[in-house]
Design an enzyme around this catalytic site. Sequence first.
Site, mmCIF file in Angstrom:
data_model
loop_
_atom_site.group_PDB
_atom_site.id
_atom_site.type_symbol
_atom_site.label_atom_id
_atom_site.label_comp_id
_atom_site.label_asym_id
_atom_site.label_seq_id
_atom_site.Cartn_x
_atom_site.Cartn_y
_atom_site.Cartn_z
ATOM 1 C CG ASP A 155 -1.979 0.844 1.008
ATOM 2 O OD1 ASP A 155 -2.232 1.238 0.057
ATOM 3 O OD2 ASP A 155 -2.785 0.898 2.172
ATOM 4 C CB THR A 192 -3.787 8.209 -2.842
ATOM 5 O OG1 THR A 192 -2.601 8.404 -2.227
ATOM 6 C CG2 THR A 192 -4.599 7.241 -1.858
#
Length: 344
Positions: free
Chosen positions: A116, A165
Site C-alpha cells: 500500500d 493514491t
Amino acid sequence: MLSVMEDERVISEELKSEDQAIDLTLRPKTLKDYIGQDAIKANLKIALAAAKQRKEPIEHVLLHGNPGLGKTTLAYVIAHELGVGIRITSGPAIERAGDLAAILTSLADGDILFIDEMHRLNRAIEEVLYPAMEDFKLDLVVGKGPGARTIRLDLPRFTLIGATTRMSVISGPLRDRFGLTFRLDYYQPNDIEKIVQRSAMILGVSLAPEAAQEIARRARRTPRVANRLLKRVRDYAAVKADGKVNKTLAVEALETLSIDPLGLDEIDRRILETIIDKFNGGPVGLSTIAAAIAEETETVEEVYEPFLLQLGFLHRTSRGRVATGEAYKHLGRTPPPEAQRLEV
Ligand code: ADE
C-alpha cells in the site's frame, strides 16, 4: 527483520478496534460479491482466468485511486480468487532493503505481496524491487567497501499488487513493470446503495430502503465512507430508538454527525469557508489552507480535495485553489461574478 515485522502485525491485529474488525467482515471476498467498478472486474476476470489456465501467477497489478475506494479490498479478492496467500505491507513500512528481502524470501510460489502507499517507497528499495518483479531474483550486496559483492537469489514467482493514491508520483520505471494498471473511480450512487444494503444485511441491521438511500447519498460515492456512516447510524438507532433504522432516524443521525446532504463534513466546509471568507474565493495555496484549518497538507490534498473537485466546488489552478460559484451557493452565499465564470 521479518520477525519484527510480523510482531508488529500481530500487535496491530490485537489492537484493532471493533470498527476495524467489522470492516474485515464487510469486505467482499469474491469478484461476484464486489459491487461496482465493473470495467475493472471484467478485465480482472480475464487476467485471472488466463493465469489459471496457464498455471502461472497473474502479472503485477497497480491499483490507483482516492482513499476508501477499495484498493486493499480488491487485492484480497484477487488472492481469494486465486486461492493464494497474501502478505500486506506499505511503502513507508519498508525502511531498508533488508526489510523487503525478508518479505520476498518468505513468500510461497504464487503468493501475493500487497504494498500500500507505493508512492512512499524509498528509491533505493525500488531498485531492489525491479529484478524481483522482472526476473524473480533478489540481488543482495554482501559486505562493505572493496570486498563487497553481490549475490543473486532466486525468489518464488509472486505477484506484486501495488496501491497508490498518487499515481503521478510513481516513477516511470516502476510503473512500467506492472502488467495491469487499474484506476478505481468514485462509485455510482446505486452501487453505493447496494453496498450499504449488503453491509446492513451482514451486520444484521434492519434498514429501510429510504434510509439506505439517505446514507448512500451522503457517502461521497466511497464504500469506506458508506460503511462508516452505516455503523454510526446503527449506533444512533440502537441508542435513540429500537435499533430499526428508518429514514427519519438516518437523517437525524447524519445531521448529528454534521454530514450534510451532499456528504460534506465539518472539515470540507471549513476548507471552502477558508477559501471564500479568508481569501476572497482564492486562488490560495494548498499549504495555506491546511495551516488555516490545522490539518496536514497531505490529508487536505488526498482525502478532502478529491471529492470537492469531483463535486465541482473547487478548482486547482497554477496559482492555487479557487472556490466555484457552486461552492458559494452550497454554503448559502452569493457568488461573486468571477466565481460564476468558473462554472463554464
Ligand atoms: N464493501 C466495501 N467495498 C465494497 C464493494 N466494492 N462491494 C461490496 N462490498 C464492499
